[in-house]
Scaffold this motif. Structure first.
Motif, PDB file in Angstrom:
ATOM      1  N   LEU A   1      -8.685 -22.296  -1.556  1.00  0.00           N
ATOM      2  CA  LEU A   1     -10.031 -22.634  -2.028  1.00  0.00           C
ATOM      3  C   LEU A   1     -10.552 -21.576  -2.989  1.00  0.00           C
ATOM      4  O   LEU A   1     -11.172 -21.902  -4.013  1.00  0.00           O
ATOM      5  CB  LEU A   1     -10.974 -22.780  -0.835  1.00  0.00           C
ATOM      6  CG  LEU A   1     -10.670 -23.938   0.123  1.00  0.00           C
ATOM      7  CD1 LEU A   1     -11.600 -23.887   1.329  1.00  0.00           C
ATOM      8  CD2 LEU A   1     -10.801 -25.285  -0.587  1.00  0.00           C
ATOM      9  N   GLU A   2     -10.311 -20.307  -2.693  1.00  0.00           N
ATOM     10  CA  GLU A   2     -10.748 -19.235  -3.584  1.00  0.00           C
ATOM     11  C   GLU A   2     -10.077 -19.331  -4.947  1.00  0.00           C
ATOM     12  O   GLU A   2     -10.664 -18.952  -5.968  1.00  0.00           O
ATOM     13  CB  GLU A   2     -10.454 -17.874  -2.959  1.00  0.00           C
ATOM     14  CG  GLU A   2     -11.363 -17.517  -1.797  1.00  0.00           C
ATOM     15  CD  GLU A   2     -10.998 -16.185  -1.174  1.00  0.00           C
ATOM     16  OE1 GLU A   2      -9.966 -15.608  -1.572  1.00  0.00           O
ATOM     17  OE2 GLU A   2     -11.743 -15.719  -0.298  1.00  0.00           O
ATOM     18  N   ALA A   3      -8.860 -19.841  -4.987  1.00  0.00           N
ATOM     19  CA  ALA A   3      -8.144 -19.996  -6.258  1.00  0.00           C
ATOM     20  C   ALA A   3      -8.656 -21.182  -7.063  1.00  0.00           C
ATOM     21  O   ALA A   3      -8.287 -21.351  -8.226  1.00  0.00           O
ATOM     22  CB  ALA A   3      -6.647 -20.153  -6.003  1.00  0.00           C
ATOM     23  N   GLY A   4      -9.491 -22.023  -6.441  1.00  0.00           N
ATOM     24  CA  GLY A   4     -10.052 -23.175  -7.140  1.00  0.00           C
ATOM     25  C   GLY A   4      -9.317 -24.470  -6.900  1.00  0.00           C
ATOM     26  O   GLY A   4      -9.619 -25.480  -7.541  1.00  0.00           O
ATOM     27  N   ALA A   5      -8.359 -24.480  -5.978  1.00  0.00           N
ATOM     28  CA  ALA A   5      -7.588 -25.685  -5.680  1.00  0.00           C
ATOM     29  C   ALA A   5      -8.174 -26.402  -4.463  1.00  0.00           C
ATOM     30  O   ALA A   5      -9.126 -25.921  -3.839  1.00  0.00           O
ATOM     31  CB  ALA A   5      -6.123 -25.332  -5.454  1.00  0.00           C
ATOM     32  N   GLN A   6      -7.593 -27.556  -4.129  1.00  0.00           N
ATOM     33  CA  GLN A   6      -8.017 -28.335  -2.968  1.00  0.00           C
ATOM     34  C   GLN A   6      -7.024 -28.166  -1.822  1.00  0.00           C
ATOM     35  O   GLN A   6      -5.817 -28.068  -2.051  1.00  0.00           O
ATOM     36  CB  GLN A   6      -8.098 -29.826  -3.316  1.00  0.00           C
ATOM     37  CG  GLN A   6      -9.186 -30.213  -4.282  1.00  0.00           C
ATOM     38  CD  GLN A   6      -9.203 -31.703  -4.536  1.00  0.00           C
ATOM     39  OE1 GLN A   6      -8.341 -32.448  -4.060  1.00  0.00           O
ATOM     40  NE2 GLN A   6     -10.177 -32.167  -5.291  1.00  0.00           N
ATOM     41  N   VAL A   7      -7.552 -28.146  -0.602  1.00  0.00           N
ATOM     42  CA  VAL A   7      -6.684 -28.144   0.573  1.00  0.00           C
ATOM     43  C   VAL A   7      -6.362 -29.596   0.927  1.00  0.00           C
ATOM     44  O   VAL A   7      -7.243 -30.355   1.308  1.00  0.00           O
ATOM     45  CB  VAL A   7      -7.347 -27.427   1.758  1.00  0.00           C
ATOM     46  CG1 VAL A   7      -6.481 -27.568   3.006  1.00  0.00           C
ATOM     47  CG2 VAL A   7      -7.574 -25.951   1.433  1.00  0.00           C
TER      48      VAL A   7
ATOM     49  N   ALA B   1      -0.904 -28.439   0.446  1.00  0.00           N
ATOM     50  CA  ALA B   1      -0.683 -28.605   1.886  1.00  0.00           C
ATOM     51  C   ALA B   1      -0.285 -27.264   2.484  1.00  0.00           C
ATOM     52  O   ALA B   1       0.622 -26.591   1.980  1.00  0.00           O
ATOM     53  CB  ALA B   1       0.400 -29.640   2.143  1.00  0.00           C
ATOM     54  N   ILE B   2      -0.967 -26.857   3.556  1.00  0.00           N
ATOM     55  CA  ILE B   2      -0.681 -25.602   4.249  1.00  0.00           C
ATOM     56  C   ILE B   2       0.019 -25.923   5.567  1.00  0.00           C
ATOM     57  O   ILE B   2      -0.477 -26.722   6.368  1.00  0.00           O
ATOM     58  CB  ILE B   2      -1.976 -24.822   4.542  1.00  0.00           C
ATOM     59  CG1 ILE B   2      -2.803 -24.625   3.262  1.00  0.00           C
ATOM     60  CG2 ILE B   2      -1.666 -23.496   5.209  1.00  0.00           C
ATOM     61  CD1 ILE B   2      -2.140 -23.773   2.228  1.00  0.00           C
ATOM     62  N   ILE B   3       1.178 -25.270   5.792  1.00  0.00           N
ATOM     63  CA  ILE B   3       1.926 -25.490   7.033  1.00  0.00           C
ATOM     64  C   ILE B   3       2.310 -24.133   7.616  1.00  0.00           C
ATOM     65  O   ILE B   3       2.966 -23.337   6.949  1.00  0.00           O
ATOM     66  CB  ILE B   3       3.207 -26.313   6.791  1.00  0.00           C
ATOM     67  CG1 ILE B   3       2.882 -27.673   6.165  1.00  0.00           C
ATOM     68  CG2 ILE B   3       3.974 -26.498   8.100  1.00  0.00           C
ATOM     69  CD1 ILE B   3       4.122 -28.481   5.803  1.00  0.00           C
TER      70      ILE B   3
END
Length: 407
Positions: free
Chosen positions: A215-221, A180-182
């Motif tokens: 996303l570049e690290a391979g994770a999900q937003v 989660a991005i805040i």
């Protein structure tokens, strides 16, 4: 204040490795393999030709040249996918296509460009060959049961090919962290507001840049959110992320000691604050902790500080959660020679945006200009971060430092 290494060690002590899931072969692109894959059969599974040409007994070609060719009798043809059942006799040859099985007793292949078809039943050989020339022998690459791929590696196109050859229609991979991005701050406006922003407001770049880095690290937003400088809104946003399944929360801004910096106190109220200051520049105020089982990274609000601290702490942690091990967790570093003087005040380790260029003598590095932590443009051309040690009083042109490569 903690060193970068102490902070990363503390983060990793509480970082879980996520579970596994089965995905289809093409869905595995970019994911992290979670199993050891073994060869289901010998590779190649049979002796086959590496070229288009003629299978021969090598001794029949001795002394052959364009001026003095050897003529062999053509007794058959084997196409790719066919069986090769007719053995050779002295003075004979069989036409074989690339990848087709070799005749049972053939000892070499002559490339078609080194031959001349005289008639449907005769071939001239213009070049001698040695035993085993241009033959791919059974199990020459690997034997049944040998390891094809080991767990913990990223799956790229070459790994997709290897998995397909091993007969893997589905692949076991580590789950991707849901992040989660805040972004925080009353001064921020979104990209969909009228242009230009009102006086006193600025575009919110952090939430989009950080989402891209996830996303570049391979994770999900998991989600992208902006909250004002408000205690109740901050608490509600953090709780919503945890309750809706985010495994990592990354915030930008609000981690300092100002009257309206609510990230740290809310984290302490809802969970645990492990640390919040790192002896580095840019990015000293970095809060790390947990809310229930969710990891929490409170990054500084200045865009460069947010990007650098993400690179150093969040990215390797996400990769660790996905099962990556060893040196692949971190960006590679190389020694570089500076092309200009880089000033530094002793106390904190500094990460300087730079352009690293390979030369015949090694790598050189040039700083990308003004190193202000709010100057996002200094990252646009940078492909590395120069690591200036804590006790340095400045690095002269021609001296070496380590560079963390970003690409």
């Amino acid at each position: 204040m903690l060193t970068v290494e102490q902070a990363l060690e503390g983060i990793w002590e509480v970082t879980p490795q996520l579970g596994r899931e089965e995905v289809s072969l093409l869905e595995a692109q970019g994911r992290i393999l979670s199993q050891t894959v073994t060869a289901e059969c010998d590779l190649p599974p049979f002796d086959n030709s590496a070229v288009d040409g003629y299978a021969v007994l090598a001794e029949d070609t001795e002394g052959a040249s364009r001026q003095n060719p050897k003529t062999l009798r053509l007794i058959g043809e084997v196409m790719a996918g066919q069986l090769a059942e007719v053995p050779l006799e002295r003075g004979t040859c069989i036409r074989v296509m690339t990848g087709a099985p070799m005749p049972p007793n053939a000892t070499a292949m002559v490339m078609v460009e080194d031959t001349h078809l005289v008639s449907p039943s005769e071939v001239q050989i213009h070049l001698p060959v040695r035993l085993k020339d241009h033959i791919r022998y059974r199990a020459s690459e690997m034997r049944q049961g040998d390891t094809v791929l080991t767990g913990g590696i990223p799956i790229r196109s070459s790994e997709i090919g290897a998995l397909a050859r091993a007969g893997c229609g589905t692949v076991s991979v580590y789950r991707q962290p849901r992040v989660a991005i805040i972004s925080t701050g009353d001064e921020l406006v979104g990209i969909d507001t009228p242009s230009p922003p009102l006086y006193g407001k600025i575009r919110d770049s952090n939430r989009y840049a950080l989402a891209s880095m996830v996303l570049e690290a391979g994770a999900q937003v998991h989600s992208i959110t902006h909250i004002p400088d408000d205690l109740a809104a901050t608490e509600a946003a953090f709780l919503h992320c945890v309750e809706s399944g985010a495994e990592v929360i990354v915030t930008a801004g609000g981690v300092s000691v100002g009257d309206r910096d609510y990230v740290k106190p809310v984290l302490e109220k809802l969970g645990t604050l492990e640390f919040w200051r790192i002896a580095m520049k840019p990015g000293k105020p970095l809060a790390f902790g947990r809310i229930a089982d969710t990891l929490f990274f409170g990054l500084p609000g200045n865009p460069v500080s947010a990007a650098v601290t993400f690179e150093l702490f969040v990215r390797p942690t996400l990769r660790k959660m996905m099962g990556i091990v060893g040196s692949s967790l971190l960006r590679p570093t190389v020694p570089v020679m500076l092309t200009e003087y880089v000033p530094h005040t002793p106390s904190r380790r500094e990460y300087v945006r730079a352009i690293v260029t390979p030369t015949a003598q090694g790598f050189t590095a040039t700083v990308t200009g003004d190193q202000s932590s709010s100057r996002l443009s200094s990252l646009l051309s940078a492909n590395a971060l120069l690591v200036i040690p804590e006790d340095s009083t400045g690095v002269q042109a021609g001296e070496q430092v380590q560079a963390l490569l970003l690409t």
